[in-house]
Motif scaffolding. Sequence first.
Motif, PDB file in Angstrom:
ATOM      1  N   ASN A 131      -6.096  -9.529   8.825  1.00  0.00           N
ATOM      2  CA  ASN A 131      -5.042 -10.651   8.828  1.00  0.00           C
ATOM      3  C   ASN A 131      -5.592 -11.943   9.519  1.00  0.00           C
ATOM      4  O   ASN A 131      -5.665 -13.022   9.353  1.00  0.00           O
TER       5      ASN A 131
ATOM      6  N   THR B  85      -4.996 -10.268   0.741  1.00  0.00           N
ATOM      7  CA  THR B  85      -3.563 -10.782   1.237  1.00  0.00           C
ATOM      8  C   THR B  85      -2.955 -10.577   2.494  1.00  0.00           C
ATOM      9  O   THR B  85      -3.104  -9.379   2.845  1.00  0.00           O
ATOM     10  N   HIS B  86      -2.304 -11.409   3.171  1.00  0.00           N
ATOM     11  CA  HIS B  86      -1.732 -11.072   4.338  1.00  0.00           C
ATOM     12  C   HIS B  86      -0.533 -10.370   4.266  1.00  0.00           C
ATOM     13  O   HIS B  86       0.366 -10.538   3.524  1.00  0.00           O
TER      14      HIS B  86
ATOM     15  N   ASN C 218      -8.511 -13.615   7.463  1.00  0.00           N
ATOM     16  CA  ASN C 218      -7.673 -14.221   6.413  1.00  0.00           C
ATOM     17  C   ASN C 218      -8.509 -13.492   5.137  1.00  0.00           C
ATOM     18  O   ASN C 218      -8.795 -14.369   4.003  1.00  0.00           O
TER      19      ASN C 218
ATOM     20  N   ASN D  45       2.345  -8.151   6.301  1.00  0.00           N
ATOM     21  CA  ASN D  45       3.423  -8.571   7.426  1.00  0.00           C
ATOM     22  C   ASN D  45       3.499  -7.475   8.380  1.00  0.00           C
ATOM     23  O   ASN D  45       4.706  -6.998   8.459  1.00  0.00           O
TER      24      ASN D  45
END
Length: 473
Positions: free
Chosen positions: A206, A212-213, A209, A215
């Motif tokens: 994360n 895909t980030h 970058n 959560n």
Amino acid sequence: MPRQPVYAIPANVANTQTIHFYPDPDPKKKEQEEGVPKTVRSYAGYADVDGPGTAKSHLFYWFFESQTYDPHIDADQQKELIEQTPLLIWLNGGPGASSLAGLFLENGPLRIGDDAAGAISVSPDTWNQEAHVLYWDQPIGSGYSYCETKDTYVEDEETLSQMFWLALQQFFATYPEYLACPLYVCGESYAGKYVPYIAKKIHEQNLSNTGTHLNLAGIAVGNGWIRPELSIRVMIDYAYASGFLGLGQKEVLDFAYANFQDALKAGQMKKAADLGNGLVNAVLAFGGDFYIYDVRSWDGLSVGALPAYLNSDAVKDSLHVDHEWTFADNSGPVADALKADIMADASSVYTDLIHAKEQYKVLLYTGDFDSACGYQSTEEILDEIMKDGWRNAKRLIWKQAQGNPKGFVRTLENVTQVAVPDSGHEVPAYQPQISREMLYNWLFNRRFHGQDPTSAVQAILDKAQQDADREKE
């Protein structure tokens, strides 16, 4: 990676009864069969990833949406509700254990009977009542997961966590409606290593970058195998305090423990694994082979009819798999490949996650009668990570107004610890309702109702001192 719903699985492979988890593709058919509770959206299949090296591997998952949603309504029409719901990843340990054992024996929506038939029923204590739950068989060689290159297995946590991150990237690309959900990596036992390494990998990717980030919101570990050097020391002391060892026998083990420590200090990790496993087996042999995960018992939880059930053609067809299901606990090729990792200390990874600026939520819980990965080692690791504040933080006796304690709870900053009485290693199996309440209290910031005994204890000690002083007069 295609979307692969699980429409129904057999309640018993010996008959035609089925349990539905997803609305039947034909809306004219009945959603449920008699006696079967509400259905949920469920998906199962493989994420196809590279590794180890250039080998093509396949990691099996089985996902259950929260029961708080209507499976007949499209996800995009419940978008806000779905995205506010936590998504839990569940991992069993071993190494070599399948997370489907956790599904069917601990915290999943299904239960398998302990009889020879292995009848399947719906569990009233499932963790997916208020959360999405995603079960993964990992690393490769566990459960349904496999590598196309024969005799190829993961040998370290870096490779394991990278492969799992790639699998998660595929999962959320296939099921994007769950991407925004708060993500919690959870597990037990040897997953006390898997969980923090995977969470740290997500955290690092994360920050860079990459991909895909995701959560990431926190981690939860039950009876974690975190610092083996400490856990083995505690196991010897626990067995002695419990009457399974005499003083002379303890001295024999203490001498062998010193040799084990020497191997660790020298960085001879495979030798340390042999010596450490030998110590565990020696403790059990001295103690009449008590059940390592619950000292009150000589026999532990068994997977029973689960292998026959999960290897039936009907079940494999329902789950979109074509590979044999296997289960092992610190034995077999998965454990052999991770031999250099087995006695390594993972506590520094917890330190990194706990003190990250993102303030990830952390839950560590333990069943009090587990001699292998129990309370004392977790307590001492947290005392080291959290510094002086840990000892002075309130430790509540968690219970209702009347009744015996459900647990002993301490929270400091972003860390919560729960010790669960009357439980062995697999807390959700021994205390299913308490473990689910514990989880939801932690996830949703609900109160642990209880009392801080500090004032009462101080009053007891003060009175004892006063009585003692009067005796001098």
